[in-house]
Design an enzyme around this catalytic site. Structure first.
Site, PDB file in Angstrom:
ATOM      1  CG  ASP A 288      -8.568  -3.863  -4.233  1.00  0.00           C
ATOM      2  OD1 ASP A 288      -8.084  -3.135  -3.345  1.00  0.00           O
ATOM      3  OD2 ASP A 288      -9.259  -4.876  -3.975  1.00  0.00           O
TER       4      ASP A 288
ATOM      5  NE  ARG B 253      -4.225  -1.484   0.163  1.00  0.00           N
ATOM      6  CZ  ARG B 253      -5.309  -1.592   0.938  1.00  0.00           C
ATOM      7  NH1 ARG B 253      -5.546  -0.715   1.877  1.00  0.00           N
ATOM      8  NH2 ARG B 253      -6.151  -2.572   0.740  1.00  0.00           N
TER       9      ARG B 253
ATOM     10  NE  ARG C 277      -7.559   4.818   2.160  1.00  0.00           N
ATOM     11  CZ  ARG C 277      -8.264   3.881   2.780  1.00  0.00           C
ATOM     12  NH1 ARG C 277      -9.491   4.119   3.136  1.00  0.00           N
ATOM     13  NH2 ARG C 277      -7.725   2.714   3.061  1.00  0.00           N
TER      14      ARG C 277
ATOM     15  NE  ARG D  67     -10.620   6.559  -3.411  1.00  0.00           N
ATOM     16  CZ  ARG D  67     -11.931   6.414  -3.577  1.00  0.00           C
ATOM     17  NH1 ARG D  67     -12.545   6.995  -4.582  1.00  0.00           N
ATOM     18  NH2 ARG D  67     -12.629   5.713  -2.713  1.00  0.00           N
TER      19      ARG D  67
ATOM     20  CE1 TYR E 156     -12.169  -8.147   1.919  1.00  0.00           C
ATOM     21  CE2 TYR E 156     -10.557  -9.799   1.253  1.00  0.00           C
ATOM     22  CZ  TYR E 156     -10.906  -8.697   2.021  1.00  0.00           C
ATOM     23  OH  TYR E 156     -10.001  -8.154   2.882  1.00  0.00           O
TER      24      TYR E 156
HETATM   25  O1  CP3 Z   1       0.031  -1.898  -2.433  1.00  0.00           O
HETATM   26  C1  CP3 Z   1      -0.279  -1.012  -3.254  1.00  0.00           C
HETATM   27  O2  CP3 Z   1       0.038   0.182  -3.100  1.00  0.00           O
HETATM   28  C2  CP3 Z   1      -0.964  -1.421  -4.535  1.00  0.00           C
HETATM   29  C3  CP3 Z   1      -2.394  -1.328  -4.562  1.00  0.00           C
HETATM   30  C4  CP3 Z   1      -3.240  -2.247  -3.720  1.00  0.00           C
HETATM   31  C5  CP3 Z   1      -4.482  -1.837  -3.167  1.00  0.00           C
HETATM   32  N1  CP3 Z   1      -5.061  -2.923  -2.566  1.00  0.00           N
HETATM   33  C6  CP3 Z   1      -5.040  -0.488  -3.267  1.00  0.00           C
HETATM   34  C7  CP3 Z   1      -6.183  -0.092  -2.427  1.00  0.00           C
HETATM   35  C8  CP3 Z   1      -3.061  -3.593  -3.379  1.00  0.00           C
HETATM   36  C9  CP3 Z   1      -1.886  -4.511  -3.658  1.00  0.00           C
HETATM   37  C10 CP3 Z   1      -4.226  -4.007  -2.665  1.00  0.00           C
HETATM   38  C11 CP3 Z   1      -4.428  -5.381  -2.168  1.00  0.00           C
HETATM   39  C12 CP3 Z   1      -5.616  -5.696  -1.391  1.00  0.00           C
HETATM   40  N2  CP3 Z   1      -6.869  -5.214  -1.548  1.00  0.00           N
HETATM   41  C13 CP3 Z   1      -5.639  -6.660  -0.354  1.00  0.00           C
HETATM   42  C14 CP3 Z   1      -4.482  -7.529   0.086  1.00  0.00           C
HETATM   43  C15 CP3 Z   1      -3.536  -6.819   0.976  1.00  0.00           C
HETATM   44  C16 CP3 Z   1      -4.121  -6.322   2.254  1.00  0.00           C
HETATM   45  O3  CP3 Z   1      -4.218  -5.107   2.419  1.00  0.00           O
HETATM   46  O4  CP3 Z   1      -4.497  -7.177   3.088  1.00  0.00           O
HETATM   47  C17 CP3 Z   1      -6.951  -6.701   0.144  1.00  0.00           C
HETATM   48  C18 CP3 Z   1      -7.455  -7.589   1.267  1.00  0.00           C
HETATM   49  C19 CP3 Z   1      -7.728  -5.800  -0.633  1.00  0.00           C
HETATM   50  C20 CP3 Z   1      -9.193  -5.544  -0.529  1.00  0.00           C
HETATM   51  C21 CP3 Z   1      -9.510  -4.146  -0.170  1.00  0.00           C
HETATM   52  N3  CP3 Z   1      -9.255  -3.050  -0.975  1.00  0.00           N
HETATM   53  C22 CP3 Z   1     -10.108  -3.682   1.021  1.00  0.00           C
HETATM   54  C23 CP3 Z   1     -10.537  -4.560   2.183  1.00  0.00           C
HETATM   55  C24 CP3 Z   1     -10.224  -2.300   0.900  1.00  0.00           C
HETATM   56  C25 CP3 Z   1     -10.902  -1.374   1.863  1.00  0.00           C
HETATM   57  C26 CP3 Z   1     -10.085  -1.110   3.073  1.00  0.00           C
HETATM   58  C27 CP3 Z   1      -9.210   0.076   2.846  1.00  0.00           C
HETATM   59  O5  CP3 Z   1      -8.017   0.003   3.198  1.00  0.00           O
HETATM   60  O6  CP3 Z   1      -9.733   1.067   2.373  1.00  0.00           O
HETATM   61  C28 CP3 Z   1      -9.636  -1.912  -0.343  1.00  0.00           C
HETATM   62  C29 CP3 Z   1      -9.520  -0.546  -0.887  1.00  0.00           C
HETATM   63  C30 CP3 Z   1      -8.177  -0.094  -1.376  1.00  0.00           C
HETATM   64  N4  CP3 Z   1      -7.298  -0.841  -2.112  1.00  0.00           N
HETATM   65  C31 CP3 Z   1      -7.618   1.209  -1.211  1.00  0.00           C
HETATM   66  C32 CP3 Z   1      -6.386   1.216  -1.867  1.00  0.00           C
HETATM   67  C33 CP3 Z   1      -5.438   2.370  -2.028  1.00  0.00           C
HETATM   68  C34 CP3 Z   1      -8.326   2.393  -0.527  1.00  0.00           C
HETATM   69  C35 CP3 Z   1      -9.431   2.850  -1.416  1.00  0.00           C
HETATM   70  C36 CP3 Z   1      -9.699   4.326  -1.371  1.00  0.00           C
HETATM   71  O7  CP3 Z   1      -8.902   5.124  -1.902  1.00  0.00           O
HETATM   72  O8  CP3 Z   1     -10.748   4.686  -0.830  1.00  0.00           O
END
Ligand code: CP3
Length: 350
Positions: free
Chosen positions: A76, A26, A30, A39, A154
């Protein structure tokens, strides 16, 4: 043109380096004001992931600021269910929402969509191509997907879960149906990663965020077996593209994952003791495992934790990372300080 693989790729393949490589899960997100600005120009999070212009910009943002050794594709893990036709929304402050898969008809509908699945995710591969053109010379591009078990949680729960009761009960009560869902995900995930490599990804990470909630027998069946199949297939097609498996929360089963999955490196969560991690390095490269909370808090606590990890692990096959993703509350200055410490580290041979 024949060029030497990038430092990060060699590190994941087990080359011990004088200056350890690093990136952060990540790292685009944000906590960065420029991410929030980009975004805000998209219609929603799914739209953001499918806009090559915006996703490319976001992938490169942390690289410009902090010079990580690898960029990770901005996308994602839930883009695979989206590609398979499952309705997906990200609600502000609530995380992902999906129309849950509850029965054989739900799984059959996904299977029917395997054919057109890659086309629907076409913009992701264009992002990979564009990012490659914008990266500094020795910065590698990591492609990724969620591992089948984690993505299935999920899909069955309809979003993030507290107790995973729905998905666990489905797997226990209807193992044949659940196996079918996992098989569809193995096929889709493999095809998706193949296309990422064809578009230019130089290493791959398989995120198995919820592997650690499974009892041992199911851990082997639902987490390790599917991951192993994906790794074996990719390995045959692309022997020089290393793969990182991140089965968060595996505890002592990390040793089993190291022996069984066939990955080049294992991502370690924050709970893994450093002496145990050092033991794993006899078998496999490791990546991790700074506590994201320490990164958000910063100061001496963060610096000490970073140095303890480097001291313990940088003498073996290693890539510095967090134990889980950067949290939104993290001051970017702390990431800059982390980068400075890791970059100036030179490992002393004892
Ligand atoms: O790592 C990176 O910078 C690359 C991008 C990336 C995102 N998600 C962007 C994201 C990667 C590799 C992921 C993987 C991901 N997504 C996982 C596995 C790793 C982990 O964190 O456990 C999982 C479980 C997800 C599913 C997911 N995506 C959830 C549960 C959420 C909501 C929770 C949250 O943190 O907001 C997301 C949203 C998400 N994915 C965001 C980002 C930058 C935030 C979205 C936003 O901007 O509102």
């Amino acid at each position: 043109m024949h060029t030497q693989p990038k430092s990060f790729v060699r590190a994941i393949q087990g080359e011990v380096q004088a200056r350890p490589c690093f990136w952060l899960m990540r790292q685009a997100g944000r906590y960065l004001p420029e991410y929030r600005a980009t975004r805000a120009t998209a219609k929603g999070f799914v739209d953001l992931c499918l806009r090559p212009d915006l996703a490319t910009e976001i992938t490169l943002q942390p690289i410009r600021r902090f010079g990580m050794d690898a960029a990770i594709l901005f996308s994602d893990i839930l883009m695979v269910p989206h590609g398979l036709g499952q309705k997906l929304d990200f609600l502000e402050g609530e995380g992902p929402k999906l129309d849950p898969i509850v029965d054989a008809a739900g799984v059959a509908a996904l299977e029917k969509n395997l054919g057109g699945f890659l086309e629907k995710l076409g913009p992701v591969f264009e992002t990979v191509d564009r990012v490659k053109a914008g990266l500094p010379l020795d910065t590698a591009l990591i492609g990724f997907a969620g591992a089948p078990w984690t993505v299935a949680t999920y899909m069955v729960e309809g979003g993030t879960s507290k107790d995973f009761a729905k998905v666990r009960m489905l797997a226990c009560r209807e193992p044949v149906l659940f196996e079918k869902l996992i098989e569809v995900l193995v096929e889709a995930t493999t095809a998706y990663l193949v296309r990422q490599v064809e578009a230019g990804a130089e290493a791959l990470q398989l995120f198995d965020t919820w592997a650690g909630i499974l009892p041992e027998d199911e851990y082997r069946r639902w987490a390790i077996e599917p991951a192993k199949e994906i790794v074996a297939d990719l390995r045959t097609r692309f022997p020089s593209v290393p793969i990182i498996y991140f089965p968060k929360g595996s505890g002592s089963l990390y040793a089993y994952a190291a022996a069984e999955v066939g990955a080049d490196a294992l991502g370690l969560d924050t709970a893994v003791p450093l002496d145990f991690a050092k033991g794993l390095q006899r078998q496999i490269a490791v990546q991790g495992n700074l506590d994201p909370i320490k990164l958000a808090v910063g100061g001496a606590q963060m610096e000490d934790a970073i140095r303890r990890i480097l001291e313990a692990l940088a003498g073996g096959p290693f890539v510095f990372n967090l134990g889980h993703g950067v949290i939104p509350q993290t001051p970017p200055e702390n990431v800059a300080r982390l980068a400075e410490i890791v970059r100036s580290w030179r490992h002393r041979k004892n």
